[in-house]
Design an enzyme around this catalytic site. Structure first.
Site, PDB file in Angstrom:
ATOM      1  N   HIS A 232       4.094  -0.258  -0.732  1.00 37.35           N
ATOM      2  CA  HIS A 232       3.813   0.863   0.153  1.00 37.35           C
ATOM      3  C   HIS A 232       5.074   1.268   0.931  1.00 37.35           C
ATOM      4  O   HIS A 232       5.713   0.433   1.559  1.00 37.35           O
ATOM      5  CB  HIS A 232       2.699   0.497   1.146  1.00 37.35           C
ATOM      6  CG  HIS A 232       2.074   1.673   1.801  1.00 37.35           C
ATOM      7  ND1 HIS A 232       1.042   2.395   1.227  1.00 37.35           N
ATOM      8  CD2 HIS A 232       2.336   2.296   2.971  1.00 37.35           C
ATOM      9  CE1 HIS A 232       0.702   3.379   2.012  1.00 37.35           C
ATOM     10  NE2 HIS A 232       1.466   3.349   3.087  1.00 37.35           N
TER      11      HIS A 232
ATOM     12  N   SER B 218       0.796   8.205   2.033  1.00 36.23           N
ATOM     13  CA  SER B 218       0.020   7.306   2.871  1.00 36.23           C
ATOM     14  C   SER B 218      -1.101   8.082   3.570  1.00 36.23           C
ATOM     15  O   SER B 218      -1.919   8.715   2.901  1.00 36.23           O
ATOM     16  CB  SER B 218       0.951   6.593   3.859  1.00 36.23           C
ATOM     17  OG  SER B 218       0.301   5.516   4.485  1.00 36.23           O
TER      18      SER B 218
ATOM     19  N   ASP C 216       0.539  -2.842  -3.416  1.00 35.77           N
ATOM     20  CA  ASP C 216       0.115  -2.057  -2.251  1.00 35.77           C
ATOM     21  C   ASP C 216      -1.384  -2.262  -2.058  1.00 35.77           C
ATOM     22  O   ASP C 216      -2.160  -2.150  -3.018  1.00 35.77           O
ATOM     23  CB  ASP C 216       0.427  -0.575  -2.506  1.00 35.77           C
ATOM     24  CG  ASP C 216       0.005   0.343  -1.354  1.00 35.77           C
ATOM     25  OD1 ASP C 216      -0.345  -0.171  -0.278  1.00 35.77           O
ATOM     26  OD2 ASP C 216       0.045   1.572  -1.552  1.00 35.77           O
TER      27      ASP C 216
END
Length: 404
Positions: free
Chosen positions: A373, A189, A343
């Site tokens: 995600h 991320s 995502d």
């Protein structure tokens, strides 16, 4: 007294539940995701956590940031009999080193790990299971970087700490039994953002060993276009909703959330930068198969000079590594890029993959067709937190590491 406490907690729970139900957007779980009910439950648990954090801040008990950090830290795992684990400081930066106890005939690879959390959340403790997993499964020395967090330590402190820790490790790798030609940086991320930014910062360093590889796990890489196909298709898919991406990013930069709507439309991008970035950030560079679930070209938004002045930091390659110049991209090391079909950040990874490949950089791409995600972060917890996509992603990542 006990009855009063029970009543208080019950009322608190109801208020928080109502707050997150009405204030948070409803989830859309695509049919392509297996274990859909489990993801629904996870979504509402997370929203309850956000609602509780907001409530506790409003009533003056503690800050929203502190509550979310505490939730992320969770309960630490038991002692690991297979690893030596030690807390150190690399210059001013806290790190935790994981070294396999099993004997080896030569030097190991070294992995420097940058956790996610949008520069405000996450910690060494929150990613304890992740780093232990990579150390055990790949027989590597892992360095988990505990970079300082915003808002107390504003951007770009997080990047500076990660760069400092990486350089220190590169200079001292042999103290940890690591081969200097097998140093890898990795992050998920926003940790993937930091990974890409650190890799770019090191390309011209002749005084240091060359990075062997960079691993980007569903990374955030650009702030130019929030209407790419993945943003349109997955805007309401947990865990990372489209509005949450921008809200967290603005909080990280200490910007007012009133600019959200205009930013989502792209009003912060001047015409000259649109032309420059179009060759790197455009739906035209996304393969057709990723548009089949629905995509409509976005309408042009009138440019706002005031908005650009407030947000021009987002065009810094440290914040948006996809916007780095070609001369930098061409010198980057081999990459492993993991993307998830469901995502909002999927297309950031696809566009970075294309940029690297256009410059002849080898890319190993892992696309999780049922992924969302955060699925790898959940997988290392085991039990009910595990989704099939997370296990698949971990397996592919470890296989890549073993080949280095």
């Amino acid at each position: 007294m006990e009855l009063f406490l029970v009543i208080f907690l019950a009322v608190l729970t109801v208020l928080v539940a109502m707050a997150f139900y009405y204030e948070h957007p409803k989830a859309e779980i695509p049919h392509g995701i297996s274990q859909r009910q489990k993801l629904y439950i996870l979504h509402y648990l997370l929203n309850f956590g956000f609602g509780l954090a907001k409530f506790l801040e409003k009533v003056g008990i503690t800050s929203e940031v502190h509550v979310i950090r505490t939730i992320m830290d969770g309960i630490p795992p038991f002692k690991d009999e297979h690893l030596f684990i030690k807390d150190l400081r690399f210059e001013k930066v806290k790190v935790r080193i994981y070294q396999p106890k099993i004997s080896t005939t030569g030097q190991r690879r070294g992995i420097v790990y940058f956790h996610g959390g949008v520069g405000q959340f996450g910690s060494i403790r929150a990613y304890e299971r992740t780093c232990r997993y990579f150390a055990r499964k790949s027989n590597s020395v892992v360095v988990s970087v505990g970079y300082r967090l915003a808002p107390k330590h504003p951007y770009p402190t997080q990047f500076e700490d990660c760069l400092t820790a990486t350089i220190h490790f590169m200079r001292t790798v042999q103290d940890y039994g690591v081969d200097p030609s097998r140093i890898i940086i990795c992050g998920d991320s926003s940790g993937g953002t930091l990974t890409a930014a650190v890799a770019q910062a090191l390309v011209n360093r002749k005084d240091l060993p060359k990075l062997r590889a960079q691993i980007l796990i569903y990374p955030f890489l650009q702030c130019v276009d929030f209407n790419l196909p993945s943003y349109q298709q997955n805007g309401q898919v947990p865990i990372l909703l489209k509005d949450r991406v921008l809200a967290l990013g603005l909080n990280y930069l200490n910007k007012d959330l009133s600019v959200m709507e205009a930013s989502l439309k792209g009003c912060h991008v001047p015409e000259d930068l649109k032309l420059k970035y179009q060759k790197w950030v455009s739906p035209d560079h996304i393969p057709h198969e990723f548009k089949t679930r629905g995509y409509k070209p976005s309408t042009t938004c009138p440019f706002s000079e005031e908005l650009y002045t407030q947000l021009k930091t987002v065009f810094d390659p440290v914040f948006s590594p996809l916007l780095a110049e070609d001369s930098v991209i061409a010198q980057l090391p081999e990459a492993f890029i993991l993307t998830c079909e469901f995502d909002v950040l999927r297309d950031d990874g696809l566009l970075y993959k294309k940029r690297l490949e256009d410059h002849g950089i080898k890319v190993t791409w892992c696309h999780l067709q049922e992924g969302f995600h955060g699925t790898l972060f959940l997988a290392v917890f085991g039990g009910m937190a595990v989704f099939q996509s997370g296990n698949k992603g971990l397996e592919k990542l470890v296989n890549f590491l073993r080949l280095i």
